[in-house]
Design a protein around this motif. Structure first.
Motif, PDB file in Angstrom:
ATOM      1  N   SER A 248     -45.847 -25.455  20.664  1.00 28.35           N
ATOM      2  CA  SER A 248     -44.705 -25.819  20.715  1.00 28.35           C
ATOM      3  C   SER A 248     -43.516 -24.332  20.856  1.00 28.35           C
ATOM      4  CB  SER A 248     -44.206 -26.335  19.482  1.00 28.35           C
ATOM      5  OG  SER A 248     -45.127 -27.382  18.992  1.00 28.35           O
ATOM      6  N   LEU A 249     -43.882 -23.290  20.116  1.00 30.57           N
ATOM      7  CA  LEU A 249     -42.985 -22.273  20.179  1.00 30.57           C
ATOM      8  C   LEU A 249     -43.037 -21.632  21.442  1.00 30.57           C
ATOM      9  CD1 LEU A 249     -44.413 -20.159  16.952  1.00 30.57           C
ATOM     10  CD2 LEU A 249     -42.057 -21.420  17.569  1.00 30.57           C
ATOM     11  N   ILE A 250     -43.973 -21.762  22.348  1.00 33.25           N
ATOM     12  CA  ILE A 250     -44.048 -21.346  23.503  1.00 33.25           C
ATOM     13  C   ILE A 250     -43.138 -22.188  24.646  1.00 33.25           C
ATOM     14  CG2 ILE A 250     -45.397 -20.976  25.802  1.00 33.25           C
ATOM     15  CD1 ILE A 250     -47.795 -20.285  24.153  1.00 33.25           C
ATOM     16  N   LYS A 251     -42.981 -23.519  24.295  1.00 32.44           N
ATOM     17  CA  LYS A 251     -42.576 -24.427  25.159  1.00 32.44           C
ATOM     18  C   LYS A 251     -40.870 -24.164  24.997  1.00 32.44           C
ATOM     19  CE  LYS A 251     -45.477 -28.058  24.976  1.00 32.44           C
ATOM     20  NZ  LYS A 251     -45.960 -29.313  24.202  1.00 32.44           N
ATOM     21  N   ARG A 252     -40.385 -23.535  23.989  1.00 31.94           N
ATOM     22  CA  ARG A 252     -38.971 -23.566  23.878  1.00 31.94           C
ATOM     23  C   ARG A 252     -38.153 -22.573  24.577  1.00 31.94           C
ATOM     24  NH1 ARG A 252     -35.896 -26.178  20.526  1.00 31.94           N
ATOM     25  NH2 ARG A 252     -36.623 -28.201  20.279  1.00 31.94           N
ATOM     26  N   PRO A 253     -38.590 -21.106  24.712  1.00 32.26           N
ATOM     27  CA  PRO A 253     -37.864 -20.549  25.479  1.00 32.26           C
ATOM     28  C   PRO A 253     -38.106 -20.779  26.946  1.00 32.26           C
ATOM     29  CG  PRO A 253     -39.231 -19.224  24.223  1.00 32.26           C
ATOM     30  CD  PRO A 253     -39.602 -20.690  24.083  1.00 32.26           C
ATOM     31  N   PHE A 254     -37.385 -21.927  27.485  1.00 36.77           N
ATOM     32  CA  PHE A 254     -37.897 -22.272  28.777  1.00 36.77           C
ATOM     33  C   PHE A 254     -37.933 -21.467  29.936  1.00 36.77           C
ATOM     34  CE2 PHE A 254     -38.479 -25.931  31.512  1.00 36.77           C
ATOM     35  CZ  PHE A 254     -37.880 -25.583  32.900  1.00 36.77           C
ATOM     36  N   GLY A 255     -36.396 -20.605  29.874  1.00 37.54           N
ATOM     37  CA  GLY A 255     -36.351 -19.957  30.946  1.00 37.54           C
ATOM     38  C   GLY A 255     -37.276 -18.939  31.053  1.00 37.54           C
ATOM     39  N   LEU A 256     -37.906 -18.347  30.103  1.00 41.93           N
ATOM     40  CA  LEU A 256     -38.692 -17.068  29.869  1.00 41.93           C
ATOM     41  C   LEU A 256     -40.187 -17.536  30.214  1.00 41.93           C
ATOM     42  CD1 LEU A 256     -38.657 -14.155  29.670  1.00 41.93           C
ATOM     43  CD2 LEU A 256     -39.069 -14.589  27.004  1.00 41.93           C
ATOM     44  N   THR A 257     -40.400 -18.517  29.711  1.00 40.18           N
ATOM     45  CA  THR A 257     -41.918 -19.142  29.630  1.00 40.18           C
ATOM     46  C   THR A 257     -42.379 -20.224  30.556  1.00 40.18           C
ATOM     47  OG1 THR A 257     -41.794 -20.658  28.042  1.00 40.18           O
ATOM     48  CG2 THR A 257     -42.369 -18.433  27.337  1.00 40.18           C
ATOM     49  N   GLY A 258     -41.137 -20.756  31.223  1.00 38.50           N
ATOM     50  CA  GLY A 258     -41.518 -21.961  32.235  1.00 38.50           C
ATOM     51  C   GLY A 258     -41.797 -23.066  31.351  1.00 38.50           C
ATOM     52  N   GLY A 259     -41.773 -23.307  30.180  1.00 34.61           N
ATOM     53  CA  GLY A 259     -41.806 -24.279  29.391  1.00 34.61           C
ATOM     54  C   GLY A 259     -43.110 -24.885  29.444  1.00 34.61           C
ATOM     55  N   VAL A 260     -42.937 -26.249  29.608  1.00 39.34           N
ATOM     56  CA  VAL A 260     -44.151 -27.098  29.516  1.00 39.34           C
ATOM     57  C   VAL A 260     -45.092 -26.869  31.092  1.00 39.34           C
ATOM     58  CG1 VAL A 260     -45.176 -29.422  29.960  1.00 39.34           C
ATOM     59  CG2 VAL A 260     -43.501 -28.858  28.173  1.00 39.34           C
ATOM     60  N   GLN A 261     -44.274 -26.486  31.800  1.00 40.71           N
ATOM     61  CA  GLN A 261     -44.840 -26.305  33.048  1.00 40.71           C
ATOM     62  C   GLN A 261     -45.676 -25.046  33.308  1.00 40.71           C
ATOM     63  OE1 GLN A 261     -41.194 -26.785  34.822  1.00 40.71           O
ATOM     64  NE2 GLN A 261     -41.417 -28.829  35.342  1.00 40.71           N
ATOM     65  N   GLY A 262     -45.159 -24.152  32.546  1.00 43.07           N
ATOM     66  CA  GLY A 262     -46.016 -22.698  32.521  1.00 43.07           C
ATOM     67  C   GLY A 262     -45.713 -22.058  33.589  1.00 43.07           C
ATOM     68  N   ILE A 263     -46.562 -21.038  33.840  1.00 44.10           N
ATOM     69  CA  ILE A 263     -46.271 -19.896  34.935  1.00 44.10           C
ATOM     70  C   ILE A 263     -47.812 -19.990  35.927  1.00 44.10           C
ATOM     71  CG2 ILE A 263     -45.749 -17.546  35.408  1.00 44.10           C
ATOM     72  CD1 ILE A 263     -44.758 -17.264  32.636  1.00 44.10           C
ATOM     73  N   SER A 264     -47.213 -20.069  37.214  1.00 39.88           N
ATOM     74  CA  SER A 264     -48.188 -19.771  38.053  1.00 39.88           C
ATOM     75  C   SER A 264     -48.467 -18.346  38.618  1.00 39.88           C
ATOM     76  CB  SER A 264     -47.853 -20.841  39.391  1.00 39.88           C
ATOM     77  OG  SER A 264     -48.530 -21.870  39.204  1.00 39.88           O
ATOM     78  N   LEU A 265     -49.447 -17.925  38.836  1.00 40.77           N
ATOM     79  CA  LEU A 265     -49.484 -16.403  39.284  1.00 40.77           C
ATOM     80  C   LEU A 265     -49.870 -16.527  40.653  1.00 40.77           C
ATOM     81  CD1 LEU A 265     -51.287 -15.480  35.764  1.00 40.77           C
ATOM     82  CD2 LEU A 265     -48.853 -14.919  36.553  1.00 40.77           C
ATOM     83  N   PRO A 266     -49.450 -15.174  41.278  1.00 42.17           N
ATOM     84  CA  PRO A 266     -50.014 -15.125  42.644  1.00 42.17           C
ATOM     85  C   PRO A 266     -51.518 -15.000  42.739  1.00 42.17           C
ATOM     86  CG  PRO A 266     -48.703 -13.324  41.814  1.00 42.17           C
ATOM     87  CD  PRO A 266     -48.601 -14.148  40.784  1.00 42.17           C
ATOM     88  N   PRO A 267     -52.064 -15.288  43.842  1.00 39.12           N
ATOM     89  CA  PRO A 267     -53.415 -15.400  43.937  1.00 39.12           C
ATOM     90  C   PRO A 267     -54.086 -14.059  43.944  1.00 39.12           C
ATOM     91  CG  PRO A 267     -52.606 -16.226  46.039  1.00 39.12           C
ATOM     92  CD  PRO A 267     -51.448 -16.084  45.063  1.00 39.12           C
ATOM     93  N   VAL A 268     -55.268 -13.836  43.510  1.00 37.34           N
ATOM     94  CA  VAL A 268     -55.848 -12.509  43.018  1.00 37.34           C
ATOM     95  C   VAL A 268     -56.169 -11.762  44.551  1.00 37.34           C
ATOM     96  CG1 VAL A 268     -57.692 -11.208  42.285  1.00 37.34           C
ATOM     97  CG2 VAL A 268     -56.722 -13.108  41.017  1.00 37.34           C
ATOM     98  N   VAL A 269     -55.982 -10.620  44.531  1.00 36.00           N
ATOM     99  CA  VAL A 269     -55.965  -9.706  46.081  1.00 36.00           C
ATOM    100  C   VAL A 269     -57.165  -8.773  45.782  1.00 36.00           C
ATOM    101  CG1 VAL A 269     -55.174  -8.327  47.804  1.00 36.00           C
ATOM    102  CG2 VAL A 269     -53.773 -10.246  46.947  1.00 36.00           C
ATOM    103  N   VAL A 270     -58.167  -8.688  46.167  1.00 36.51           N
ATOM    104  CA  VAL A 270     -59.289  -7.698  46.002  1.00 36.51           C
ATOM    105  C   VAL A 270     -58.950  -6.399  46.832  1.00 36.51           C
ATOM    106  CG1 VAL A 270     -61.790  -7.080  46.139  1.00 36.51           C
ATOM    107  CG2 VAL A 270     -61.039  -9.529  45.864  1.00 36.51           C
ATOM    108  N   PRO A 271     -58.828  -5.354  45.981  1.00 40.63           N
ATOM    109  CA  PRO A 271     -58.408  -4.287  46.564  1.00 40.63           C
ATOM    110  C   PRO A 271     -59.389  -3.472  47.601  1.00 40.63           C
ATOM    111  CG  PRO A 271     -58.937  -3.753  44.424  1.00 40.63           C
ATOM    112  CD  PRO A 271     -59.123  -5.290  44.577  1.00 40.63           C
TER     113      PRO A 271
END
Lengths: 238, 363, 293
Positions: free
Chosen positions: B129-152
């Motif tokens: 619940s605490l994570i969901k609140r600061p919507f702007g920062l954490t993306g709320g319920v939808q979470g954060i998608s990260l760019p795909p991993v690039v192998v160096p």
């Protein structure tokens, strides 16, 4: 005549440490026996063995029946009341509740219990005054009185008393011992008395055993031990 | 040096074998499985952190999932919003989480074991619940998608050179995790062996006595909290790397429980314990769902129960049985078995060396 | 003003639920120095049993006491089978065992009943009655009433009966009680049974409001922890008062503090727990315990 309580070659200890190395003693019906000796001799352990607090080897018989493998609460049920070192007062409860616990397993009817309550308050009037108060408010001497009163209410055939005089003023000790004697005579309750105060104990008891590092070093009639100066000097410290 | 190698106790060889094993493992399993083992290692890292707190300093935390969440989100936010290279965010996330843990350790000093468990449990429950609140920062319920991993490139080249096949991103993630695990486990081993570890164990075994010996209780306990949070933070950050997406639902209470189960099963107050615990915690639910139905000798009702009720029932039963019969976990069992074996082999010698029963004293 | 009163009464009703579960926690804590993390899950399972009975046509007011009896027996069984083997183990082990139990019970409930939320009947209608100008639901009043009755009965049992006395003696002074002939082991089992029954009350009261499903009690137990901690983990009276305070506070915070809203009410409970533990760890009615060296 078989004694009320018989210990035969009792050995026990705590974990790897052996404390009793073969203790034999007997308490006759209605008698008072004292168990003496220095600190660490094994007196408390002996009482704990009788009331089922430690495992032991050998034999312990009460009224002819072996106490082996019996739980403490069942040993209490056959008529042994153990007042432990430190008195075992339930300080979270009131004085009255402590007393009630003493009487709670009796089957001889409310009238008999009430009569014993009256006697208890007669011997120890301070308990009646403090009835509703927490047991933790009692002084050392008063707690000892409560412990003995509670044991009385259990209507036992045998009382095990562990150092009743510990930490108490001489006058208080005298009155408590007096009452123990009365209980012994009036109710025909046998007493096994562990004491460091050997002189008092010898005055009270008919027989005595002296323990030294887990064995019976000396035994005999209290009167004899009292009179024997070398025994007194070597074992009893006076 | 050669002398040291020859006289090293068998334990050290076990460690060398284990390291070699894990280093080479991805080459014999599929890429997908390498991804799975990476997750197991991630759990192992978090469990190692928890173990430092619980096993070595005696403070009970039921909320380490929350620290993982913190680390994961720290990394994700740095990478997503501030466009940092994800790999660079991992140690930063770890340090940030470590600081938070350290701060958490301060009020925790005043709590007895039980209350600390309660408070951290409550924290774990509330965290989503605490994570969901600061919507702007954490993306709320939808979470954060990260760019795909690039192998160096250097990794690709190295891997191809050694194994002849191309390195997948899953395998790369595995090796990143493996590297962190190596470093962190080695650090933990050192910590435990030296003064800090001894101080913590002294505190765990008897705080009053430890204080009487002059040990700075507050300092070491908060330090333990900080370090264990750091480990959890790194694990959370690595989790983001491995899965590519985090949301509040990635860190439910059950995760914290899973970590504790892993710590206990593996064996508290041991270094290899968390590794075993991580493997256990990760693979048990998966295996029980997949393996059990294939065992035809298990009656179908039990199979149905195991599959439907999922890991919960198994976890619960395992935990209880373990606490009753083997409170020191797998490592404890192994140690006990080993000791018994040695004693069996040495027994005859002992008897002859004269361990006599105590002599009865005569009056 | 009316709205405020409504919130307060509603809060008292929630408080009654929290108080019941908190009381169960306190009972076990007193008996063993242990907080039973599985208390909520056990309550949930008991509620499912009640649901099954009602579903098969048994009237609510018969299913209720029957469930309590079943919960009582269940609590005793749990103590005998799961807790007794680890009685003397360090507290960490015990906590883990109750956690394992919680996980297990949750899984079993999920397996048998599934995760779809079900509606649970309440004998009290949601109609409101006008009380001092505020509209209070019969259901809230019913919850308050039932909780009060249960708590009163527990109080009478513990304080005024011999068996209650022996239970309290066994909880606080096991060794000394044995010397007085108290069967300490059975008293502990009884304590668990009693706690389980009281917890079941909590579950049955909350099910109509939250909908019955295996994870129903996970938030309630946090509130119950907050209540027990606030009241003093050793004090049954504290559990009751703590429950009421938590209920009202959380409700008012949810209604009047904009950033709290519905889902962060739990965070308010967490804040209460932390605040109490930091400021006055023994709670309102707890006694500072002396640490034996």
């Amino acid at each position: 005549m078989t004694a009320l309580l018989e210990l035969e070659d009792v050995r026990c200890g705590y974990g790897p440490t052996s404390v009793l190395h073969g203790v034999s003693l007997a308490v006759p019906e209605g008698g008072i026996v004292s168990l003496l000796g220095a600190n660490g001799a094994g007196k408390t352990t002996t009482l704990r063995a009788i009331s089922g607090g430690v495992r032991w080897l050998g034999d312990i018989r009460f009224a002819g029946r072996s106490l082996r493998r019996m739980h403490t609460e069942d040993i209490v049920g056959v008529g042994i009341a153990h007042v432990p070192e430190g008195r075992g007062i339930l300080t979270e409860l009131t004085v009255d509740e402590n007393l009630k616990l003493g009487a709670h397993r009796r089957k001889d009817g409310a009238a008999a219990v009430r009569k014993d309550y009256d006697r208890v308050f007669e011997y120890f009037p301070v308990l009646r005054e403090r009835r509703k108060l927490s047991a933790s408010t009692l002084s050392g001497g008063e707690q000892q009185m409560l412990a003995i009163a509670r044991a009385m209410l259990m209507k036992p055939r045998l009382m095990l008393l562990d150092e009743p005089s510990l930490g108490l003023a001489p006058l208080v000790v005298r009155s408590i011992f007096e009452i123990i004697r009365i209980i012994n005579q009036a109710d025909h309750v046998a007493v096994l008395l562990v004491e460091q105060n050997a002189r008092l104990a010898l005055e009270m008891s008919t027989d005595a055993y002296v323990l030294e590092v887990g064995r019976v070093a000396v035994k005999g009639a209290s009167a004899d031990l009292k009179g024997n100066e070398s025994v007194r000097r070597s074992y009893l410290g006076y | 040096m050669l002398q040291r190698i020859r006289t090293a106790p068998p334990r050290y060889w076990l460690v060398v074998v284990a390291i070699l094993f894990f280093a080479g493992w991805p080459t014999v399993i599929s890429s997908f499985q390498a991804g799975q083992w990476a997750l197991a290692l991630i759990l192992a890292i978090a469990i190692m952190g928890l173990n430092i707190l619980v096993g070595y300093s005696g403070q009970l935390s039921l909320g380490h999932g929350a620290f993982m969440a913190f680390g994961a989100y720290a990394s994700a936010i740095l990478a997503h919003r501030y466009k940092m290279d994800y790999l660079a965010t991992i140690p930063i996330a770890g340090l940030l989480t470590g600081m938070v843990g350290f701060l958490f350790g301060v009020p925790a000093l005043r709590l007895s074991a039980l209350y600390l468990a309660l408070a951290t449990f409550a924290l774990a429950v509330v965290m989503p619940s605490l994570i969901k609140r600061p919507f702007g920062l954490t993306g709320g319920v939808q979470g954060i998608s990260l760019p795909p991993v690039v192998v160096p490139q250097f990794a690709k080249d190295g891997f191809t050179m050694l194994t002849g096949s191309a390195m997948t991103s899953d395998q790369w993630v595995y090796y990143v995790t493996f590297a962190y695990a190596l470093v962190l486990f080695w650090l933990a081993w050192n910590l435990v062996r030296h003064r800090a570890g001894r101080a913590m164990r002294a505190i765990r075994d008897g705080e009053v006595a430890a204080a009487a010996s002059g040990i700075n209780i507050a300092g070491y306990k908060t330090l333990a909290f900080g370090i264990s949070a750091l480990y959890a933070g790194i694990a959370g950050s690595l989790l983001g790397l491995a899965t590519g997406y985090i949301s509040p639902d990635t860190f439910p209470v059950s995760l914290s429980i899973q970590l504790l189960v892993g710590a206990v099963v593996g064996g508290l107050a041991s270094i290899p314990g968390p590794l075993l615990g991580g493997i256990f915690a990760y693979f048990l639910p998966i295996e029980s769902n997949q393996w059990v139905p294939t065992q035809t000798w298990i009656p179908s009702q039990i199979v149905a129960t195991v599959v439907k009720a999922g890991p919960a029932v198994t976890y619960g039963v395992v935990l209880i049985l373990l606490m009753i019969f083997a409170p020191n976990g797998i490592v404890g069992l192994a140690n006990a078995g080993y000791t018994r074996l040695r004693r069996r082999l040495r027994g005859a010698a002992d008897r002859e060396s004269g361990h006599m029963p105590p002599d009865p004293q005569t009056v | 003003m009316q709205a405020f009163l409504q919130q307060v009464v509603s809060g008292i009703a929630s408080g009654g639920i929290f108080a019941s579960l908190a009381l169960a926690l306190v009972l076990i804590y007193n008996a063993m120095g242990l907080v039973n993390f599985a208390q909520g899950e056990m309550a949930m399972l008991a509620t499912f049993i009640a649901f099954t009975l009602i579903d098969h046509g048994i009237s609510y007011w018969i299913a209720f006491p029957v469930t309590l009896v079943v919960a009582f027996a269940g609590g005793i069984l749990v103590q005998r089978i799961v807790i007794r083997p680890v009685e003397r183990a360090p507290i960490l082990t015990l906590v883990i065992v109750t956690l394992g139990l919680a996980t297990l019970v949750n899984g079993v409930a999920g397996f048998i009943f599934g995760y779809v939320p079900r509606s649970f009947p309440s004998p009290f209608s949601v109609q409101t009655v006008n009380l001092l100008g505020a509209f209070v639901s019969y259901r809230d009043l019913g919850v308050i009433g039932v909780s009060a009755v249960v708590l009163l009965l527990i109080y009478l049992l513990l304080q005024r009966t011999t068996i209650g006395l022996t239970m309290r003696a066994a909880a606080h002074h096991p060794e000394a009680s044995r010397l007085l002939g108290v069967h300490v082991s059975w008293m502990l089992a009884l304590g668990w049974g009693l706690a389980s029954a009281v917890g079941a009350v909590s579950g049955i009261m909350v099910a109509p409001i939250l909908l019955l499903e295996p994870n129903m009690m996970q938030t309630i137990i946090i509130y119950a922890f907050a209540a027990a901690v606030l009241g003093g983990i050793e004090s049954p009276l504290g559990a009751v008062i703590g429950g009421l305070i938590v209920g009202v506070t959380v409700n008012l915070a949810g209604a009047y503090l904009p950033f709290v809203g519905g889902d962060l009410q739990l965070a308010v409970a967490l804040a209460i727990i932390i605040a109490v533990l930091v400021i006055k760890p023994n709670g309102l009615f707890g006694r500072p315990s002396v640490r034996r060296v």
